[in-house]
Design an enzyme around this catalytic site. Structure first.
Site, PDB file in Angstrom:
ATOM      1  N   CYS A  29     -22.094  -0.719  -9.497  1.00  0.00           N
ATOM      2  CA  CYS A  29     -21.300   0.117  -8.567  1.00  0.00           C
ATOM      3  C   CYS A  29     -21.347   1.591  -8.959  1.00  0.00           C
ATOM      4  CB  CYS A  29     -19.853  -0.381  -8.499  1.00  0.00           C
ATOM      5  SG  CYS A  29     -18.999  -0.409 -10.087  1.00  0.00           S
ATOM      6  N   CYS A  88     -21.413  -5.012  -5.323  1.00  0.00           N
ATOM      7  CA  CYS A  88     -20.802  -5.748  -6.429  1.00  0.00           C
ATOM      8  C   CYS A  88     -21.222  -7.226  -6.386  1.00  0.00           C
ATOM      9  CB  CYS A  88     -19.279  -5.634  -6.329  1.00  0.00           C
ATOM     10  SG  CYS A  88     -18.415  -6.697  -7.494  1.00  0.00           S
ATOM     11  N   CYS A 141     -14.918  10.902  -3.359  1.00  0.00           N
ATOM     12  CA  CYS A 141     -14.987   9.549  -2.786  1.00  0.00           C
ATOM     13  C   CYS A 141     -15.070   9.637  -1.253  1.00  0.00           C
ATOM     14  CB  CYS A 141     -13.750   8.764  -3.214  1.00  0.00           C
ATOM     15  SG  CYS A 141     -13.666   7.106  -2.512  1.00  0.00           S
ATOM     16  N   CYS A 159     -15.352   3.781   3.055  1.00  0.00           N
ATOM     17  CA  CYS A 159     -16.657   3.496   2.454  1.00  0.00           C
ATOM     18  C   CYS A 159     -16.530   2.218   1.660  1.00  0.00           C
ATOM     19  CB  CYS A 159     -17.065   4.639   1.532  1.00  0.00           C
ATOM     20  SG  CYS A 159     -18.607   4.328   0.641  1.00  0.00           S
ATOM     21  N   CYS A 214     -22.020  -5.148 -16.400  1.00  0.00           N
ATOM     22  CA  CYS A 214     -22.488  -4.704 -15.069  1.00  0.00           C
ATOM     23  C   CYS A 214     -21.947  -3.321 -14.721  1.00  0.00           C
ATOM     24  CB  CYS A 214     -22.025  -5.709 -14.014  1.00  0.00           C
ATOM     25  SG  CYS A 214     -22.536  -5.245 -12.344  1.00  0.00           S
ATOM     26  N   ASP A 262       0.787  -1.239   0.000  1.00  0.00           N
ATOM     27  CA  ASP A 262       0.000   0.000   0.000  1.00  0.00           C
ATOM     28  C   ASP A 262       0.820   1.291   0.000  1.00  0.00           C
ATOM     29  OD1 ASP A 262      -2.428   1.554   0.194  1.00  0.00           O
ATOM     30  OD2 ASP A 262      -1.928   1.874   2.284  1.00  0.00           O
TER      31      ASP A 262
HETATM   32  C1  B12 Z   1      -4.471   6.557  -3.381  1.00  0.00           C
HETATM   33  C2  B12 Z   1      -5.273   5.363  -2.931  1.00  0.00           C
HETATM   34  C3  B12 Z   1      -6.588   5.582  -2.540  1.00  0.00           C
HETATM   35  C4  B12 Z   1      -7.287   6.936  -2.665  1.00  0.00           C
HETATM   36  C5  B12 Z   1      -7.586   7.242  -4.129  1.00  0.00           C
HETATM   37  C6  B12 Z   1      -8.195   6.111  -4.903  1.00  0.00           C
HETATM   38  C7  B12 Z   1      -7.711   6.117  -6.351  1.00  0.00           C
HETATM   39  N1  B12 Z   1      -8.382   6.793  -7.246  1.00  0.00           N
HETATM   40  O1  B12 Z   1      -6.722   5.538  -6.664  1.00  0.00           O
HETATM   41  C8  B12 Z   1      -8.543   6.758  -1.764  1.00  0.00           C
HETATM   42  C9  B12 Z   1      -8.245   7.302  -0.394  1.00  0.00           C
HETATM   43  C10 B12 Z   1      -9.838   7.385  -2.259  1.00  0.00           C
HETATM   44  C11 B12 Z   1      -8.636   5.242  -1.701  1.00  0.00           C
HETATM   45  C12 B12 Z   1      -9.805   4.579  -1.412  1.00  0.00           C
HETATM   46  C13 B12 Z   1      -9.907   3.195  -1.271  1.00  0.00           C
HETATM   47  N2  B12 Z   1      -8.908   2.332  -1.257  1.00  0.00           N
HETATM   48 CO1  B12 Z   1      -7.095   2.804  -1.760  1.00  0.00          CO
HETATM   49  N3  B12 Z   1      -5.370   3.063  -2.352  1.00  0.00           N
HETATM   50  C14 B12 Z   1      -4.684   4.076  -2.896  1.00  0.00           C
HETATM   51  C15 B12 Z   1      -3.268   3.694  -3.329  1.00  0.00           C
HETATM   52  C16 B12 Z   1      -2.296   4.179  -2.265  1.00  0.00           C
HETATM   53  C17 B12 Z   1      -2.861   4.211  -4.719  1.00  0.00           C
HETATM   54  C18 B12 Z   1      -3.894   3.915  -5.822  1.00  0.00           C
HETATM   55  C19 B12 Z   1      -3.516   4.530  -7.161  1.00  0.00           C
HETATM   56  O2  B12 Z   1      -2.460   4.279  -7.691  1.00  0.00           O
HETATM   57  N4  B12 Z   1      -4.375   5.363  -7.687  1.00  0.00           N
HETATM   58  C20 B12 Z   1      -4.187   6.050  -8.971  1.00  0.00           C
HETATM   59  C21 B12 Z   1      -5.315   5.738  -9.891  1.00  0.00           C
HETATM   60  C22 B12 Z   1      -5.221   6.455 -11.229  1.00  0.00           C
HETATM   61  O3  B12 Z   1      -5.196   4.396 -10.129  1.00  0.00           O
HETATM   62  P1  B12 Z   1      -6.413   3.369 -10.279  1.00  0.00           P
HETATM   63  O4  B12 Z   1      -7.717   4.048 -10.177  1.00  0.00           O
HETATM   64  O5  B12 Z   1      -6.130   2.200  -9.390  1.00  0.00           O
HETATM   65  O6  B12 Z   1      -6.195   2.954 -11.788  1.00  0.00           O
HETATM   66  C23 B12 Z   1      -5.262   1.944 -12.088  1.00  0.00           C
HETATM   67  C24 B12 Z   1      -5.927   0.767 -12.726  1.00  0.00           C
HETATM   68  O7  B12 Z   1      -7.289   0.670 -12.349  1.00  0.00           O
HETATM   69  C25 B12 Z   1      -5.697   0.974 -14.192  1.00  0.00           C
HETATM   70  N5  B12 Z   1      -6.799   1.565 -14.903  1.00  0.00           N
HETATM   71  C26 B12 Z   1      -7.273   2.778 -14.717  1.00  0.00           C
HETATM   72  N6  B12 Z   1      -8.191   3.050 -15.630  1.00  0.00           N
HETATM   73  C27 B12 Z   1      -8.341   1.996 -16.412  1.00  0.00           C
HETATM   74  C28 B12 Z   1      -9.190   1.778 -17.462  1.00  0.00           C
HETATM   75  C29 B12 Z   1      -9.182   0.557 -18.093  1.00  0.00           C
HETATM   76  C30 B12 Z   1     -10.088   0.311 -19.223  1.00  0.00           C
HETATM   77  C31 B12 Z   1      -8.328  -0.446 -17.627  1.00  0.00           C
HETATM   78  C32 B12 Z   1      -8.362  -1.771 -18.232  1.00  0.00           C
HETATM   79  C33 B12 Z   1      -7.470  -0.193 -16.563  1.00  0.00           C
HETATM   80  C34 B12 Z   1      -7.473   1.023 -15.957  1.00  0.00           C
HETATM   81  O8  B12 Z   1      -4.554   1.808 -14.305  1.00  0.00           O
HETATM   82  C35 B12 Z   1      -4.367   2.570 -13.137  1.00  0.00           C
HETATM   83  C36 B12 Z   1      -2.936   2.584 -12.711  1.00  0.00           C
HETATM   84  O9  B12 Z   1      -2.576   1.357 -12.119  1.00  0.00           O
HETATM   85  C37 B12 Z   1      -3.372   2.125  -3.349  1.00  0.00           C
HETATM   86  C38 B12 Z   1      -2.089   1.383  -2.916  1.00  0.00           C
HETATM   87  C39 B12 Z   1      -1.040   1.389  -3.996  1.00  0.00           C
HETATM   88  N7  B12 Z   1       0.178   1.679  -3.630  1.00  0.00           N
HETATM   89  O10 B12 Z   1      -1.331   1.121  -5.147  1.00  0.00           O
HETATM   90  C40 B12 Z   1      -4.539   1.827  -2.373  1.00  0.00           C
HETATM   91  C41 B12 Z   1      -5.509   0.696  -2.751  1.00  0.00           C
HETATM   92  C42 B12 Z   1      -5.872   0.865  -4.197  1.00  0.00           C
HETATM   93  N8  B12 Z   1      -6.719   0.972  -1.915  1.00  0.00           N
HETATM   94  C43 B12 Z   1      -7.311  -0.057  -1.501  1.00  0.00           C
HETATM   95  C44 B12 Z   1      -8.537  -0.036  -0.787  1.00  0.00           C
HETATM   96  C45 B12 Z   1      -8.926  -1.316  -0.053  1.00  0.00           C
HETATM   97  C46 B12 Z   1      -9.326   1.118  -0.778  1.00  0.00           C
HETATM   98  C47 B12 Z   1     -10.780   1.253  -0.292  1.00  0.00           C
HETATM   99  C48 B12 Z   1     -11.661   0.034  -0.593  1.00  0.00           C
HETATM  100  C49 B12 Z   1     -10.778   1.570   1.236  1.00  0.00           C
HETATM  101  C50 B12 Z   1     -12.156   1.826   1.824  1.00  0.00           C
HETATM  102  N9  B12 Z   1     -12.943   0.808   2.129  1.00  0.00           N
HETATM  103  O11 B12 Z   1     -12.529   2.950   2.051  1.00  0.00           O
HETATM  104  C51 B12 Z   1     -11.226   2.514  -1.079  1.00  0.00           C
HETATM  105  C52 B12 Z   1     -11.820   2.142  -2.442  1.00  0.00           C
HETATM  106  C53 B12 Z   1     -12.210   3.323  -3.276  1.00  0.00           C
HETATM  107  C54 B12 Z   1     -12.291   2.938  -4.760  1.00  0.00           C
HETATM  108  N10 B12 Z   1     -13.462   2.674  -5.270  1.00  0.00           N
HETATM  109  O12 B12 Z   1     -11.238   2.850  -5.375  1.00  0.00           O
HETATM  110  C55 B12 Z   1      -6.625  -1.341  -1.945  1.00  0.00           C
HETATM  111  C56 B12 Z   1      -7.443  -1.946  -3.093  1.00  0.00           C
HETATM  112  C57 B12 Z   1      -7.465  -3.465  -3.098  1.00  0.00           C
HETATM  113  C58 B12 Z   1      -8.175  -3.959  -4.322  1.00  0.00           C
HETATM  114  N11 B12 Z   1      -8.868  -5.071  -4.162  1.00  0.00           N
HETATM  115  O13 B12 Z   1      -8.118  -3.386  -5.380  1.00  0.00           O
HETATM  116  C59 B12 Z   1      -5.181  -0.792  -2.354  1.00  0.00           C
HETATM  117  C60 B12 Z   1      -4.538  -1.543  -3.510  1.00  0.00           C
HETATM  118  C61 B12 Z   1      -4.323  -0.903  -1.076  1.00  0.00           C
HETATM  119  C62 B12 Z   1      -3.806  -2.326  -0.832  1.00  0.00           C
HETATM  120  N12 B12 Z   1      -2.505  -2.529  -0.899  1.00  0.00           N
HETATM  121  O14 B12 Z   1      -4.537  -3.259  -0.616  1.00  0.00           O
HETATM  122  N13 B12 Z   1      -7.477   4.653  -2.008  1.00  0.00           N
END
Ligand code: B12
Length: 413
Positions: free
Chosen positions: A197, A251, A217, A244, A194, A137
């Site tokens: 969410c 889901c 969020c 949250c 689906c 994380d």
């Molecule tokens: C910053 C962060 C947050 C922030 C911002 C969320 C965000 N937009 O990323 C906040 C505080 C809001 C947050 C919330 C939560 N988080 Co958080 N968070 C992180 C953190 C530190 C970085 C995530 C990141 O890189 N974000 C940048 C955005 C741009 O990346 P992304 O949305 O994930 O997009 C990636 C992919 O989805 C993909 N992608 C994006 N768009 C598209 C489109 C297509 C078509 C495709 C194929 C792919 C793709 O590329 C992106 C880059 O990798 C990670 C830990 C880590 N070091 O990675 C944990 C992490 C993502 N969080 C986690 C969790 C558990 C949560 C919460 C559930 C906690 C809660 N219950 O409140 C919520 C979920 C909210 C949600 N719906 O995402 C877990 C998720 C586990 C999982 N099963 O995925 C992580 C991985 C921590 C861990 N090590 O377990 N989080």
């Protein structure tokens, strides 16, 4: 080359539930997405989440020179929810990942043990010169992007990684190493058509599939935001006081996972394109079903839906004591009590008025301001009188504004 099955079996023996391997090649698509999200302002509020960070996090050999492979790991955190809701007192909701012990504290020592074993295993089989770097994380690693490429799960439209077997109720962790290891393939699964969410999010923080607007969020607002919660979002937050799970709870893949572990009753499972697949035995995962990890069971001092009113009188010391080893420490007392005020305002329960009036005297302006807002929402003569009294002595301009808004809401300004 080392035997990947031996490596995965060791991971399961440490308590990880899924282990997969990917190469340490760059992740240019993840970098592109991150840059796009930052440019669109969707990551605002997280000042450490910069484009420069992505330049490191999407290039594993910038994290570990000579990196060749990444072992991606998941540990599920589904547990039974305590039945705390028989009384009718106002209660808040804590997101599932924070009911038990802090996962960073649980996973980090296991990663360290894993890395020590891996170096020893590699030393016997191939070389002495093995480097590892561990992530869970907090490090500059794109946990979800590597998990997806390793086939540990697929990208859900709520942006979480969904696994076969546990849905998105998993924590992710990685070991980056200079060892060459045989990589797994990504899964072919997707969310299909689906979009449940996206529609369920009360603050509309999921404007499109795979896109999260951090600034809306509730997880960000209740955990990471240090200042005031935007006025227009407060009424949409219900009684959520830390994190949250709404986009995860609705889901269908997650519902199947909860039922499989006996954690959901006989509710009808919502149907969607790829859900049957989620019921399959996860590949490279230990045999199912398994028991919930005891570390993630709700702690007696935290629970899943604590009474709100007593939380408002927590001192700094009591806060530290009550949330020792809990992820809730991250919000700090001021953040948690701010959230409690919002939840009480949304409950609209007159029984909260005396405690909220007390909070108008808190040392923290942030708490005083949100207590005023809550009193404005609940209304009544008592609340009105206390707000007028507070306005006469309040010196902080932000709080003065909150009190004036609250009085206007009651119709007394
Ligand atoms: C910053 C962060 C947050 C922030 C911002 C969320 C965000 N937009 O990323 C906040 C505080 C809001 C947050 C919330 C939560 N988080 Co958080 N968070 C992180 C953190 C530190 C970085 C995530 C990141 O890189 N974000 C940048 C955005 C741009 O990346 P992304 O949305 O994930 O997009 C990636 C992919 O989805 C993909 N992608 C994006 N768009 C598209 C489109 C297509 C078509 C495709 C194929 C792919 C793709 O590329 C992106 C880059 O990798 C990670 C830990 C880590 N070091 O990675 C944990 C992490 C993502 N969080 C986690 C969790 C558990 C949560 C919460 C559930 C906690 C809660 N219950 O409140 C919520 C979920 C909210 C949600 N719906 O995402 C877990 C998720 C586990 C999982 N099963 O995925 C992580 C991985 C921590 C861990 N090590 O377990 N989080």
């Amino acid at each position: 080359m080392l035997n990947p099955t031996t490596i995965k079996e060791y991971a399961y023996s440490l308590g990880f539930d899924t282990a997969r391997i990917t190469s340490a090649e760059a992740l240019p698509e993840a970098e592109r997405v991150i840059r796009e999200r930052i440019a669109e302002g969707l990551m605002e509020g997280l000042p450490w989440f910069t484009a420069e960070r992505a330049e490191v996090s999407c290039y594993p050999d910038a994290l570990l020179p000579g990196a060749q492979s990444i072992i991606t790991l998941a540990m599920f955190y589904l547990t039974e929810q305590p039945d705390e809701t028989q009384d009718d007192v106002p209660r808040g909701r804590i997101s599932r990942y924070a009911w038990g012990d802090d996962y960073h504290e649980i996973i980090k020592p296991r990663l360290q043990q894993f890395a020590a074993w891996l170096r020893e295993y590699a030393r016997k089989e191939i070389s002495d010169d093995i480097e590892t770097r561990l992530f869970v994380d907090t490090g500059r690693m794109v946990d979800r992007a590597v998990a997806q490429r390793a086939g540990l799960g697929w990208y859900g439209k709520n942006t979480n990684i969904l696994t076969k077997g546990w849905g998105s109720w998993v924590f992710l962790a990685e070991i980056v190493t200079n060892l060459p290891l045989q990589a797994d393939l990504p899964l072919k699964t997707s969310c299909g058509s689906c979009e449940i969410c996206l529609h369920a999010c009360p603050t509309k923080a999921l404007p499109a599939p795979y896109v999260l607007d951090n600034t809306r969020c509730i997880s960000f607002l209740t955990i990471e935001l240090r200042g005031s919660i935007p006025l227009e979002l407060r009424p949409l937050m219900g009684n959520l006081i830390f994190g949250c799970d709404i986009c995860q709870e609705v889901c269908p893949v997650n519902i199947v996972a909860e039922k499989r572990l006996g954690l959901r009753g006989s509710q009808k499972t919502l149907s969607s394109a790829s859900h049957e697949e989620s019921q399959q035995q996860p590949e490279h995962a230990k045999t199912l079903p398994v028991l919930p990890h005891k570390e993630f069971r709700p702690r007696a001092t935290v629970g899943s839906s604590p009474e709100l009113i007593p939380l408002l009188s927590l001192t700094e010391e009591q806060f530290r004591e009550r949330f020792r080893h809990s992820p809730i420490r991250r919000a700090k007392r001021r953040g948690l009590l701010r959230n409690v005020c919002v939840a009480l305002g949304n409950c609209g329960d007159q029984r909260a008025v005396p405690a909220l009036i007390g909070a108008l005297q808190d040392n923290e302006a942030l708490i005083r301001g949100h207590a005023a807002w809550a009193l404005g929402r609940i209304g009544g003569e008592h609340a009105k009188g206390a707000l007028h009294t507070a306005l006469a002595t309040e010196e902080n301009q932000e709080v003065q504004k909150e009190i004036q808004c609250a009085l206007a809401e009651i119709g007394s300004l």
